[in-house]
Design a protein around this motif. Structure first.
Motif, short mmCIF file in Angstrom:
data_model
loop_
_atom_site.label_atom_id
_atom_site.label_comp_id
_atom_site.label_asym_id
_atom_site.label_seq_id
_atom_site.Cartn_x
_atom_site.Cartn_y
_atom_site.Cartn_z
N GLU A 81 -13.96 -6.53 -9.97
CA GLU A 81 -13.62 -7.54 -8.96
C GLU A 81 -13.54 -6.81 -7.63
OE1 GLU A 81 -9.94 -9.62 -9.55
OE2 GLU A 81 -10.46 -10.24 -11.57
N ASP A 82 -14.03 -7.43 -6.55
CA ASP A 82 -14.04 -6.80 -5.23
C ASP A 82 -12.71 -6.11 -4.95
OD1 ASP A 82 -16.49 -8.02 -5.10
OD2 ASP A 82 -16.02 -9.26 -3.36
N VAL A 83 -12.80 -4.89 -4.39
CA VAL A 83 -11.62 -4.05 -4.18
C VAL A 83 -11.27 -3.95 -2.70
CG1 VAL A 83 -10.88 -1.62 -4.21
CG2 VAL A 83 -11.92 -2.63 -6.23
N LYS A 84 -9.98 -3.95 -2.45
CA LYS A 84 -9.43 -3.62 -1.14
C LYS A 84 -8.24 -2.72 -1.44
CE LYS A 84 -7.68 -5.60 3.14
NZ LYS A 84 -7.39 -6.88 3.85
N LYS A 85 -8.24 -1.51 -0.84
CA LYS A 85 -7.15 -0.58 -1.13
C LYS A 85 -6.77 0.20 0.11
CE LYS A 85 -10.02 3.40 -2.38
NZ LYS A 85 -10.25 4.51 -3.30
N HIS A 86 -5.49 0.61 0.14
CA HIS A 86 -5.03 1.63 1.07
C HIS A 86 -5.26 2.95 0.39
CE1 HIS A 86 -3.01 -0.74 4.14
NE2 HIS A 86 -2.39 -1.45 3.22
N TYR A 87 -5.66 3.99 1.15
CA TYR A 87 -5.86 5.30 0.54
C TYR A 87 -5.48 6.42 1.49
CZ TYR A 87 -10.07 5.99 3.33
OH TYR A 87 -10.94 6.16 4.38
N LYS A 88 -5.12 7.56 0.87
CA LYS A 88 -4.76 8.75 1.63
C LYS A 88 -5.36 9.95 0.92
CE LYS A 88 -0.78 11.09 3.60
NZ LYS A 88 0.67 11.08 3.75
N LEU A 89 -6.08 10.78 1.66
CA LEU A 89 -6.71 11.97 1.10
C LEU A 89 -5.87 13.21 1.39
CD1 LEU A 89 -10.36 11.24 2.25
CD2 LEU A 89 -9.39 10.88 -0.02
N GLY A 90 -5.98 14.20 0.50
CA GLY A 90 -5.31 15.48 0.71
C GLY A 90 -3.96 15.55 0.06
#
Length: 90
Positions: A81-90
């Motif tokens: 299902e289409d995704v929308k997410k907050h993300y943080k790298l590192g």
């Protein structure tokens, strides 16, 4: 948990403590693609349903889940299902 992928339900307090709403947003339609994590990622799904396949097995997660992907992970993303997410790298 597979290949070091951690999936958990995050409380509102935890989301506020991590300042998740200030993280970048990523959106993607239903699809399948190979992915490599060259650094650790923490994400929080606002919408969607996903299966991530690794050599060790498949991990499923969706709306309301916080997911941690370790650095060096090779996988295949299957967006159901289409995704929308907050993300943080590192």
């Amino acid at each position: 948990m597979t290949a070091g992928i951690k999936v958990e339900q995050a409380s509102d307090d935890k989301l506020e403590e991590l300042e998740v709403k200030s993280w970048s947003v990523w959106e993607k339609e239903v699809s399948e693609f190979d992915w490599f994590y060259d650094e650790r990622e923490v994400c929080y799904l606002l919408e969607g349903e996903v299966e991530v396949e690794t050599e060790e097995g498949t991990v499923s997660f969706g709306k309301g889940d916080m997911v941690i992907f370790p650095e060096g992970l090779e996988c295949v993303w299957r967006i159901k299902e289409d995704v929308k997410k907050h993300y943080k790298l590192g």
